[in-house]
Structure formats: C-alpha cells, structure tokens
Scaffold this motif. Structure first.
Motif: not given
Ligand SMILES: Cc1ncc(C[n+]2csc(CCOP(=O)(O)OP(=O)(O)O)c2C)c(N)n1
Length: 276
Positions: A17-20, A245-248
């Motif tokens: 997810r971080e790499l994306v 994974g990312v709220s916004f």
C-alpha cells in the motif's frame, strides 16, 4: 493462521500500500482507488499462494496471474517489487513513456507480468487459454484472474464464464474485487450485476465469498479455491472498498484515477503508520 503469520502478512500489505501511494504521487498519475482495494488480494497471492520464482519469471511451471482490471497496474507493480521481481526504485519510473512499468501491464516489458491487460473484459478469456494450455502440455500450474466489478459489466466476461463452467476448466480461479464502485459511480447504478454469486453458480462455477481486506480470510479462500479448482473453475467474490486503508480515499469515486498531492501523501502515510 498464527498471530505471528498474520502480523507478517499485514506488514507485507502495508508495504504494498505504501509503494502504491508513493508511486502514484511521484508520477502524478495512476488509479489510486482501484489499486488500494486489491492490496490484500495481491499480498495473499504473491506472498502466500502463488507458486512462483521471482528469480525466474519465465519458469514454465509457475502459477499464472492475470490482472484483468489492468488499470490497477500500480498495485501489481508494487506487489512484484515487494516480492523481489525488481527493485523498488524502478517504481519511480511508473507511467513514463519509455518505462517498463506502463500505466497498464505489458507482458513484453515487465518481469512477472503474465498477460497484457487494460481493455476490460478480456482477462478471463486469456486465463482460460492458459488453463487449457497447462492441461495440454501436462503442466500442473494454476491460473488466477483478478476482475473488477465494473469490469463484469463487459459481455465477454460472461461468455468466458459460460465456457469455463460448461467445460469444467480445471485449475482456474477467478477473483472479483467487489468494491461496488465503477469509474463514474456505484456499480449498481450504472449496470447492476446482482445477484452476483447466483450468476456465477448459474454458469456452473463453485463460488466462495470473503472479506477482501481480511488477510486470513483471503488466504484461506484462495487455498480452498485452489483445492476445489481440481474439479472445475472457482470464483472468489471478495468484498472490498475502493481506496481501502486511507480514510479520505476510501469509497470515494473521485479517487478512481486521481493521484495524491505531496501533502495528501504525507497524511495517507501517517494513517498507515509509515514514516515519510
Ligand atoms: C473495454 C474498456 N472500456 C472502458 C474502459 C475504461 N475504464 C477504465 S477503469 C473503468 C471502471 C472499471 O470499474 P471496476 O472494474 O469496478 O474497477 P475499479 O472500480 O475496481 O477500479 C473503466 C470503465 C476500459 N479500460 N476498457
């Protein structure tokens, strides 16, 4: 799955997810929402289920994987990098004209990519070809095809499904990333695909449903599908959230093909618990 193994899988997913996120921010392009919704599915496949050898991407006996929703290529590249097919630094070249990491997967350019995709609806047909080739060549590999729910609105998918079910094509597993969003809105509002599990059953597929973000569930479903695919094709309907994974970003259709700004990346990484 032990607590330790689950923790390790969660770290693998977080890395992907971080790499994306870093990659789409750096490129200023990419399909962020649809990439984030398949992170756990790719983690389960690349770290737990697929029989592959990153040092030998053309190994004839390798399991095949087709990202039929090819617009989410950045997630596939992140999984391949995390699994060691190429260095993470290559991700900085994503979507450049001369890069081997194009905006949609290219099997002639990228190590580890088994099928070129991007024009939705075609991956399952290609997967059937691979599964039939395995049988003809006497090879034991399994073929996995990951489809989007909006993609299921393409007619070719259902012709392929009908063919595979009728012919009991073995060692073929389809996974539906059922995040309920399409490019412009909710899948049910553009062209409803329900009752989805019943549709696949009617086409003679064995059907499994799971929470597509719960790693132990996804891994167990993939393992069960692998076993059951000895009898005929199996589909896993993975219930997911676009942008998970990312709220916004989560469940927001405007993030279909939008890249985060540097400030948005900072907030997103903080949410993941990753230092910038
Ligand atoms: C044949 C074809 N028609 C249209 C498009 C444009 N397109 C790209 S992504 C997308 C939406 C796909 O929705 P879904 O499969 O649910 O993907 P997700 O929302 O998970 O990203 C569309 C219509 C395409 N790539 N191919």
């Amino acid at each position: 799955m032990t607590m330790g193994a689950q923790h390790e899988a969660e770290l693998q997913a977080r890395k992907i997810r971080e790499l994306v996120l870093r990659c789409v921010c750096h490129a200023g392009a990419g399909h962020t929402g649809g990439a984030l919704s398949i992170v756990e599915i790719l983690t389960a496949l690349y770290f737990h289920v697929l029989r592959i050898d990153p040092a030998n991407p053309q190994w004839p006996e390798r399991d095949r994987f087709i990202l039929s929703k090819g617009h989410a290529a950045v997630a596939l590249y992140a999984a391949l990098a995390a699994r060691g097919y190429f260095g993470e630094a290559l991700m900085e070249e994503f979507d450049r004209l001369d890069s081997c990491l194009q905006g949609h997967p290219d099997m002639l350019k990228t190590p580890g990519v088994d099928m070129s995709t991007g024009s939705l609806g075609q991956g399952l047909s290609a997967g059937i070809g691979m599964a039939l080739a395995a049988r003809k060549l006497g090879l034991g590999f399994h073929t996995y095809v990951l489809l989007g729910d909006g993609e299921l609105q393409e007619g070719q998918v259902w012709e392929a499904a009908m063919y595979a079910g009728f012919n009991k094509v073995r060692r073929l597993v389809a996974i539906v990333d059922y995040n309920k969003l399409q490019l412009t809105g909710r899948t049910e509002a553009t062209l409803d695909i329900e009752p989805l599990a019943d549709k696949w059953r009617a086409f003679r597929w064995r059907t499994i449903e799971c929470d597509g973000h719960c790693l132990p569930e996804v891994i167990a479903s993939l393992e069960k599908a692998r076993d059951r695919s000895e009898e005929g094709p199996v589909v896993i309907i993975a219930h997911t959230h676009k942008g998970h994974g990312v709220s916004f970003i989560c469940d927001r259709v405007e993030w279909h093909a939008k890249a985060p700004s540097a400030e948005e990346l900072r907030v997103a990484l903080a949410e993941l618990g990753v230092a910038e």
